[in-house]
Design a protein around this motif. Sequence first.
Motif, PDB file in Angstrom:
ATOM      1  N   UNK A   1       0.835  -1.204   0.000  1.00 49.57           N
ATOM      2  CA  UNK A   1       0.000   0.000   0.000  1.00 49.57           C
ATOM      3  C   UNK A   1       0.866   1.248   0.000  1.00 49.57           C
ATOM      4  N   UNK A   2       1.979   1.191   0.717  1.00 48.03           N
ATOM      5  CA  UNK A   2       2.875   2.345   0.779  1.00 48.03           C
ATOM      6  C   UNK A   2       3.380   2.717  -0.616  1.00 48.03           C
ATOM      7  N   UNK A   3       3.668   1.721  -1.427  1.00 50.65           N
ATOM      8  CA  UNK A   3       4.132   1.988  -2.781  1.00 50.65           C
ATOM      9  C   UNK A   3       3.017   2.634  -3.618  1.00 50.65           C
ATOM     10  N   UNK A   4       1.800   2.159  -3.453  1.00 52.19           N
ATOM     11  CA  UNK A   4       0.659   2.758  -4.176  1.00 52.19           C
ATOM     12  C   UNK A   4       0.484   4.215  -3.771  1.00 52.19           C
ATOM     13  N   UNK A   5       0.549   4.492  -2.482  1.00 51.38           N
ATOM     14  CA  UNK A   5       0.434   5.878  -2.018  1.00 51.38           C
ATOM     15  C   UNK A   5       1.595   6.725  -2.531  1.00 51.38           C
ATOM     16  N   UNK A   6       2.789   6.130  -2.564  1.00 49.23           N
ATOM     17  CA  UNK A   6       3.962   6.847  -3.062  1.00 49.23           C
ATOM     18  C   UNK A   6       3.761   7.249  -4.524  1.00 49.23           C
ATOM     19  N   UNK A   7       3.263   6.330  -5.349  1.00 45.53           N
ATOM     20  CA  UNK A   7       3.096   6.608  -6.776  1.00 45.53           C
ATOM     21  C   UNK A   7       1.914   7.530  -7.067  1.00 45.53           C
ATOM     22  N   UNK A   8       0.805   7.370  -6.334  1.00 41.98           N
ATOM     23  CA  UNK A   8      -0.428   8.055  -6.714  1.00 41.98           C
ATOM     24  C   UNK A   8      -0.953   9.045  -5.676  1.00 41.98           C
ATOM     25  N   UNK A   9      -0.527   8.951  -4.448  1.00 45.44           N
ATOM     26  CA  UNK A   9      -0.952   9.902  -3.422  1.00 45.44           C
ATOM     27  C   UNK A   9      -2.192   9.498  -2.661  1.00 45.44           C
ATOM     28  N   UNK A  10      -3.262   9.141  -3.365  1.00 43.03           N
ATOM     29  CA  UNK A  10      -4.486   8.692  -2.709  1.00 43.03           C
ATOM     30  C   UNK A  10      -5.316   7.862  -3.688  1.00 43.03           C
TER      31      UNK A  10
END
Length: 190
Positions: free
Chosen positions: A40-49
């Motif tokens: 999930x951290x990687x998804x937030x890193x790439x897209x923010x939300x």
Amino acid sequence: MNVQPQRKAELIEATIREIGATGSLAVTVGQISKRAGVSSALAFHYFGDKDRLFLAAMRHILAVYGTEVRQALASADGPRTRLEGLIRASFSPTNFSHDVIAAWLNFYVLAHRSPEARRLLVVYHKRLHSNLVHDLRPLAGEAAPGIARRLAGLIDGIYLRFAHFPADEPEDSASAHVLAALENELRACS
């Protein structure tokens, strides 16, 4: 090797599949990340939300749709065959799949609360209308804008109907409905 584009693509595809599986935006970044096999951290890193991830998924869907429309238009030999190609591209197996339709329906809902989603939806509608009018004008003259609005509304309506009654609208039938409407509209103009 840079894996960032690959990871982003996996997250976008997972977003589309997860929304298709649930039928709503009530999915978490955790569910999407798990489906993509990333944190999930990687998804937030790439897209923010989640909204930005979903908007990236819709941009992807629109890019695929745009590519298919351009290919259909390029291989057509006149306004009528260009219109037919555009209509068929709207209901191609890539664009008229359960997961993509679920994403579209949720995109319309998101556009009510997200200015960025609203802007993207307006761009899509303007491009569809412009493409339809461009090829309707030589066939229908001044009636072209009205016909384009009705055809675009029918395309959207068939997507909505398919979302609730998928057995009623297989791809060939969906295209046939819009092509029949096109034929009726053009006949009324002559």
